[in-house]
Design a protein around this motif. Sequence first.
Motif, PDB file in Angstrom:
ATOM      1  N   ILE A  56     -89.374  -6.509  70.792  1.00 56.41           N
ATOM      2  CA  ILE A  56     -89.138  -5.165  70.257  1.00 56.41           C
ATOM      3  C   ILE A  56     -88.781  -5.264  68.771  1.00 56.41           C
ATOM      4  CG2 ILE A  56     -87.615  -3.154  70.382  1.00 56.41           C
ATOM      5  CD1 ILE A  56     -87.432  -3.751  73.456  1.00 56.41           C
ATOM      6  N   TRP A  57     -87.845  -6.162  68.455  1.00 54.49           N
ATOM      7  CA  TRP A  57     -87.419  -6.369  67.068  1.00 54.49           C
ATOM      8  C   TRP A  57     -88.612  -6.827  66.215  1.00 54.49           C
ATOM      9  CZ3 TRP A  57     -82.381  -9.545  65.795  1.00 54.49           C
ATOM     10  CH2 TRP A  57     -82.185  -9.589  64.418  1.00 54.49           C
ATOM     11  N   TYR A  58     -89.357  -7.790  66.753  1.00 52.99           N
ATOM     12  CA  TYR A  58     -90.519  -8.341  66.035  1.00 52.99           C
ATOM     13  C   TYR A  58     -91.521  -7.227  65.710  1.00 52.99           C
ATOM     14  CZ  TYR A  58     -94.184 -11.846  65.065  1.00 52.99           C
ATOM     15  OH  TYR A  58     -95.149 -12.619  64.471  1.00 52.99           O
ATOM     16  N   GLY A  59     -91.826  -6.404  66.704  1.00 49.19           N
ATOM     17  CA  GLY A  59     -92.810  -5.342  66.510  1.00 49.19           C
ATOM     18  C   GLY A  59     -92.340  -4.279  65.532  1.00 49.19           C
ATOM     19  N   ILE A  60     -91.088  -3.868  65.653  1.00 49.08           N
ATOM     20  CA  ILE A  60     -90.547  -2.845  64.740  1.00 49.08           C
ATOM     21  C   ILE A  60     -90.496  -3.401  63.320  1.00 49.08           C
ATOM     22  CG2 ILE A  60     -88.450  -1.577  64.115  1.00 49.08           C
ATOM     23  CD1 ILE A  60     -87.963  -1.221  67.164  1.00 49.08           C
ATOM     24  N   TRP A  62     -92.354  -5.741  62.012  1.00 57.66           N
ATOM     25  CA  TRP A  62     -93.720  -5.822  61.478  1.00 57.66           C
ATOM     26  C   TRP A  62     -94.197  -4.443  61.016  1.00 57.66           C
ATOM     27  CZ3 TRP A  62     -98.396  -3.538  62.415  1.00 57.66           C
ATOM     28  CH2 TRP A  62     -99.472  -4.095  61.730  1.00 57.66           C
ATOM     29  N   LEU A  63     -93.930  -3.398  61.822  1.00 55.55           N
ATOM     30  CA  LEU A  63     -94.355  -2.046  61.439  1.00 55.55           C
ATOM     31  C   LEU A  63     -93.707  -1.595  60.135  1.00 55.55           C
ATOM     32  CD1 LEU A  63     -94.439   0.025  64.750  1.00 55.55           C
ATOM     33  CD2 LEU A  63     -96.313  -0.337  63.140  1.00 55.55           C
ATOM     34  N   VAL A  64     -92.406  -1.824  60.028  1.00 57.94           N
ATOM     35  CA  VAL A  64     -91.684  -1.438  58.803  1.00 57.94           C
ATOM     36  C   VAL A  64     -92.262  -2.187  57.601  1.00 57.94           C
ATOM     37  CG1 VAL A  64     -89.448  -1.599  57.621  1.00 57.94           C
ATOM     38  CG2 VAL A  64     -89.566  -0.783  60.001  1.00 57.94           C
ATOM     39  N   LEU A  65     -92.510  -3.487  57.778  1.00 60.48           N
ATOM     40  CA  LEU A  65     -93.045  -4.288  56.668  1.00 60.48           C
ATOM     41  C   LEU A  65     -94.490  -3.904  56.362  1.00 60.48           C
ATOM     42  CD1 LEU A  65     -91.472  -7.700  57.667  1.00 60.48           C
ATOM     43  CD2 LEU A  65     -90.875  -6.312  55.671  1.00 60.48           C
ATOM     44  N   PHE A  66     -95.230  -3.527  57.380  1.00 62.34           N
ATOM     45  CA  PHE A  66     -96.612  -3.096  57.159  1.00 62.34           C
ATOM     46  C   PHE A  66     -96.645  -1.808  56.336  1.00 62.34           C
ATOM     47  CE2 PHE A  66    -100.447  -0.750  58.491  1.00 62.34           C
ATOM     48  CZ  PHE A  66    -101.397  -1.615  57.955  1.00 62.34           C
ATOM     49  N   VAL A  67     -95.754  -0.883  56.662  1.00 57.08           N
ATOM     50  CA  VAL A  67     -95.666   0.358  55.880  1.00 57.08           C
ATOM     51  C   VAL A  67     -95.280   0.022  54.436  1.00 57.08           C
ATOM     52  CG1 VAL A  67     -94.311   2.471  55.580  1.00 57.08           C
ATOM     53  CG2 VAL A  67     -95.190   1.842  57.851  1.00 57.08           C
ATOM     54  N   ARG A  68     -94.371  -0.933  54.272  1.00 59.64           N
ATOM     55  CA  ARG A  68     -93.923  -1.304  52.927  1.00 59.64           C
ATOM     56  C   ARG A  68     -95.028  -1.983  52.128  1.00 59.64           C
ATOM     57  NH1 ARG A  68     -89.012  -5.317  52.622  1.00 59.64           N
ATOM     58  NH2 ARG A  68     -87.937  -3.501  53.467  1.00 59.64           N
ATOM     59  N   TYR A  69     -95.708  -2.952  52.734  1.00 58.89           N
ATOM     60  CA  TYR A  69     -96.667  -3.771  51.988  1.00 58.89           C
ATOM     61  C   TYR A  69     -98.118  -3.288  52.100  1.00 58.89           C
ATOM     62  CZ  TYR A  69     -92.816  -7.136  51.763  1.00 58.89           C
ATOM     63  OH  TYR A  69     -91.610  -7.752  51.551  1.00 58.89           O
ATOM     64  N   ARG A  70     -98.405  -2.466  53.097  1.00 58.80           N
ATOM     65  CA  ARG A  70     -99.794  -2.030  53.351  1.00 58.80           C
ATOM     66  C   ARG A  70    -100.733  -3.224  53.525  1.00 58.80           C
ATOM     67  NH1 ARG A  70     -98.989   3.061  54.688  1.00 58.80           N
ATOM     68  NH2 ARG A  70     -98.010   4.294  53.082  1.00 58.80           N
ATOM     69  N   ASN A  71    -100.190  -4.276  54.129  1.00 53.64           N
ATOM     70  CA  ASN A  71    -100.961  -5.508  54.305  1.00 53.64           C
ATOM     71  C   ASN A  71    -100.437  -6.196  55.562  1.00 53.64           C
ATOM     72  OD1 ASN A  71    -101.468  -8.437  54.136  1.00 53.64           O
ATOM     73  ND2 ASN A  71    -102.378  -7.958  52.142  1.00 53.64           N
ATOM     74  N   ASN A  78     -93.575 -11.939  56.450  1.00 54.96           N
ATOM     75  CA  ASN A  78     -92.229 -11.539  56.036  1.00 54.96           C
ATOM     76  C   ASN A  78     -91.318 -11.146  57.190  1.00 54.96           C
ATOM     77  OD1 ASN A  78     -91.711 -11.506  52.981  1.00 54.96           O
ATOM     78  ND2 ASN A  78     -93.856 -10.922  53.220  1.00 54.96           N
ATOM     79  N   ILE A  79     -91.827 -11.186  58.410  1.00 52.60           N
ATOM     80  CA  ILE A  79     -90.957 -10.971  59.570  1.00 52.60           C
ATOM     81  C   ILE A  79     -89.938 -12.104  59.585  1.00 52.60           C
ATOM     82  CG2 ILE A  79     -90.854 -10.929  62.095  1.00 52.60           C
ATOM     83  CD1 ILE A  79     -93.755  -9.852  62.028  1.00 52.60           C
ATOM     84  N   ARG A  80     -88.681 -11.771  59.770  1.00 51.28           N
ATOM     85  CA  ARG A  80     -87.630 -12.800  59.667  1.00 51.28           C
ATOM     86  C   ARG A  80     -87.842 -13.969  60.627  1.00 51.28           C
ATOM     87  NH1 ARG A  80     -82.868  -9.622  59.471  1.00 51.28           N
ATOM     88  NH2 ARG A  80     -84.357  -8.009  58.919  1.00 51.28           N
ATOM     89  N   PHE A  81     -88.401 -13.704  61.796  1.00 49.69           N
ATOM     90  CA  PHE A  81     -88.631 -14.790  62.757  1.00 49.69           C
ATOM     91  C   PHE A  81     -89.701 -15.750  62.236  1.00 49.69           C
ATOM     92  CE2 PHE A  81     -87.502 -11.032  65.422  1.00 49.69           C
ATOM     93  CZ  PHE A  81     -86.223 -11.452  65.755  1.00 49.69           C
TER      94      PHE A  81
END
Length: 105
Positions: A56-60, A62-71, A78-81
């Motif tokens: 759940i943490w991994y997916g959320i 990734w989504l937040v970072l995807f919105v930020r980076y558009r990549n 950049n996912i902490r894990f």
Amino acid sequence: MPKILKIKRILFGRNFLAITLGELILTTDRLDACELNHELIHVAQQRELLYLPFFIWYGIEWLVLFVRYRNALKAYYNIRFEKEAYRHQDDLGYLKCRRHFRYDQ
Ligand SMILES: [Zn+2]
């Protein structure tokens, strides 16, 4: 030790190598020591988060970072894990001294 299962590459993209799902590592190819260490770091992360919360943490994240980076790939790296796993995968003794819940260290 988690179980390692070889799967067909066609099920995933051509850049896909492995995924760790709890105590099961699915891989399209033979893993070298560093690649296996990377996946075992994910096993340690998943164990300490009791598996489901990790995904759940991994997916959320990734989504937040995807919105930020558009990549998608930049978000993934950049996912902490992933940052912990990539940063320490070459250190084959890392899991012996790894500290819990310190993913971005
Ligand atoms: Zn990884």
